[in-house]
Enzyme design. Structure first.
Site, PDB file in Angstrom:
ATOM      1  N   LYS A   1       9.228   4.646   8.858  1.00 30.64           N
ATOM      2  CA  LYS A   1       9.851   5.459   7.822  1.00 30.64           C
ATOM      3  C   LYS A   1       9.877   4.640   6.537  1.00 30.64           C
ATOM      4  O   LYS A   1      10.261   3.467   6.537  1.00 30.64           O
ATOM      5  CB  LYS A   1      11.270   5.857   8.226  1.00 30.64           C
TER       6      LYS A   1
ATOM      7  N   ALA B   1       8.146   9.074   3.152  1.00 32.96           N
ATOM      8  CA  ALA B   1       7.490   9.690   4.307  1.00 32.96           C
ATOM      9  C   ALA B   1       8.062   9.125   5.599  1.00 32.96           C
ATOM     10  O   ALA B   1       8.691   8.059   5.609  1.00 32.96           O
ATOM     11  CB  ALA B   1       5.983   9.447   4.261  1.00 32.96           C
TER      12      ALA B   1
ATOM     13  N   ASP C   1       0.992  -1.651  -4.368  1.00 31.68           N
ATOM     14  CA  ASP C   1       2.198  -1.783  -3.542  1.00 31.68           C
ATOM     15  C   ASP C   1       1.868  -2.578  -2.283  1.00 31.68           C
ATOM     16  O   ASP C   1       2.323  -2.252  -1.186  1.00 31.68           O
ATOM     17  CB  ASP C   1       2.745  -0.402  -3.174  1.00 31.68           C
TER      18      ASP C   1
END
Length: 563
Positions: free
Chosen positions: A144, A148, A341
């Site tokens: 998680k 999402a 990221d």
């Protein structure tokens, strides 16, 4: 001038005279001595970008040397004769060096063309199903994030059978349970070889078109059959412009097998884990929309962070892991994609048949994808999104000040993030995490902690280079990967320096190519890395990598001698 130097110059001069055509027909020789321009004839088949240099350098050398001969025969001053002959000789030597570079470049290009045709093959065969949520059996939640949730899944899809531990296999009724460990969920993987990522939709509306457009960055690693045929015609206008249709498959980049929109279901743990993003029909206080985007991918045993919590790789295994991240980043850069990221939580991991970790870069929700491949984002406002994890944001991104005609260059930002993750790979804390961690916008390179002594000096040098604050002095992911490749497999080829060393290196590349071809299409990590290296051979990058390696070794040797 020493006798040896004079003899060497004389031999080079003789070679230049021979190469420049003094043994050619008498008409051309006479024309050279008269000072008439005799254009050099470029070699057939030479790349057009080299023909200019060959023609101009050869012609210039011929003119200067013929001028020197005329002055010699006419009784010019010794100084003028020496200057003209020396200069002509120098130009001839430059042309000879370019000739060698052309030969080396042609060899590298031939190897690159050979291995670039051998594309990475996905285990998924062409299918006509899997575009509905009902096509999948859903298991437990396995991840998680901030946008999402990921669940393990299974479907009667035509995957090719694999015997390797923890790889995609066909789901059958009589499969054994296999071994288990806290971090490698082998049993679960055999029953649920897929993973379904359900995006949280709190602002994209409920139409399929608007959802696909809003979340189009997630589709960057999608395969050619991921979307339904009618959805392939959509212009995926993400926040950062038109996105490329797909990024070609790569062993170190996640692959999205299916992407479709469907109604948000009430999955296990939804009410407890993320009630606020559910639609009102499932939670009266939820703010989510009824439909969202689902992505189907391979189910990997764990993330890189989870693996490193229970395992400490050796120096060679750690080097291969670092090299895989650099290969993945280089592949994305070549396709005009910056991940923005990159962190150990967004890197997934499985074991190959040799029990070596195979890494894949995942989670492209923050990526910058541009069709022109420039990876430069206009930064004219503070509201422009710089990317994901602020702690691992490259200095040139973190220190950018918005203004007119200001652009943020992301071409080396992911490579910087890989440098920070390398500390975690080699058993150290990431120096840019925590309350006492370094800040990328203000740290000095001398503040970087040292890696463990067991890490080879070449690898430590690569990490230091990747973490340079000045992006212009920082190597690209391709150059850094080449340094590690040469350090692992090409040490003997780097024993000599200069042009002889480069010739040895090219000979080693030919031997390495033959070995890889004879070995066949193995699916081990080392085999995949060697194919990636040979598929991206470019002489300029190779020169740069060798330069970094030799300079680093010279510095270390100087430090040893000084102590």
């Amino acid at each position: 001038m020493s006798v040896r130097h004079a003899v060497s110059r004389g031999l080079e001069w003789g070679r230049s005279v021979y190469r420049l055509g003094l043994l050619k027909p008498v008409v051309r020789i006479a024309a050279r001595f008269r000072g008439e321009r005799v254009p050099a004839r470029p070699q057939a088949g030479l790349p057009s970008r080299y023909r200019y240099f060959r023609t101009t350098l050869s012609g210039l050398a011929a003119q200067v040397q013929s001028g020197g001969f005329r002055r010699f025969s006419a009784g010019g001053s010794p100084r003028n004769r020496a200057v003209f002959l020396a200069f002509g000789l120098g130009v001839g030597l430059i042309e000879q060096r370019l000739e060698e570079d052309r030969s080396h470049a042609a060899t590298c290009q031939g190897i690159q063309e050979l291995f670039s045709k051998k594309r990475f093959q996905s285990p998924l065969k062409p299918l006509t199903s899997g575009y509905r949520f009902e096509d999948y059996s859903i298991g437990k939640q396995i991840g998680k994030g901030s946008n999402a949730a990921v669940y393990e899944a299974a479907a009667p899809l035509a995957f090719s059978k694999k015997t390797d531990t923890c790889s995609v296999v066909e789901v059958t009724e009589d499969e054994g349970e296999g071994e288990t460990s806290p971090y490698l969920r082998c049993c679960s993987l055999r029953n649920f070889p897929l993973a379904v990522k359900m995006m949280w939709n709190i602002g994209a509306g409920s139409s399929s078109d608007s959802i696909l457009r809003s979340m189009s960055q997630e589709l960057v690693p999608a395969g050619p059959h991921a979307l339904k045929q009618e959805n392939k015609q959509l212009t995926l206008d993400g926040h950062f412009g038109v996105l490329p249709r797909t990024v070609p498959a790569h062993p170190n980049v996640i692959r999205v097998y299916r992407a479709f929109t469907a109604e948000v279901p009430l999955l296990p743990g939804a009410q407890e884990e993320y009630p606020a993003v559910l639609p009102a029909r499932l939670n009266p206080d939820g703010i989510g929309y009824n439909r969202t985007l689902f992505l189907v991918m391979k189910n990997y045993p764990c993330t890189l962070r989870q693996y490193l919590e229970g395992n400490t790789p050796g120096w060679r295994q750690g080097t291969l892991m670092l090299l895989q991240l650099l290969e993945g980043v280089d592949h994305l850069c070549r396709q005009g994609v910056a991940h923005r990221d990159l962190k150990s939580d967004n890197v997934l991991l499985e074991l190959d048949s040799d029990r070596s970790p195979r890494l894949v870069i995942s989670d492209f929700g923050c990526c910058l994808a541009q069709s022109d491949g420039s990876l430069q984002l206009p930064f004219n406002s503070v509201w422009v999104n710089r990317g994901g994890n602020a702690c691992l944001m490259a200095p040139e991104v973190a220190t950018a000040v918005p203004g007119q005609d200001v652009f943020i260059d992301y071409s080396k930002a992911d490579a910087w993030a890989v440098g920070t993750i390398s500390y975690e790979i080699f058993g150290e804390a990431n120096p840019f995490y925590g309350a006492q961690g370094l800040e990328s916008r203000s740290f000095q390179e001398k503040q970087l902690p040292r890696l463990p002594a067991a890490v080879p000096a070449d690898v430590q040098m690569v990490v230091r280079l990747l973490l340079r604050t000045n992006s212009e002095k920082r190597p690209s992911a391709r150059v850094a990967a080449n340094i590690l490749h040469l350090s692992l497999w090409g040490k003997k080829a780097l024993a000599n320096q200069g042009s002889a060393g480069m010739r040895e290196l090219v000979d080693w590349l030919l031997c390495q190519s033959a070995m890889v071809l004879l070995r066949g299409c193995g699916n081990t990590v080392e085999a995949e890395l060697q194919r990636c290296f040979l598929a991206h051979l470019e002489l300029e990058d190779l020169h740069t990598s060798v330069g970094f390696l030799l300079f680093g070794r010279e510095q270390r040797q100087a430090c040893i001698l000084s102590t």
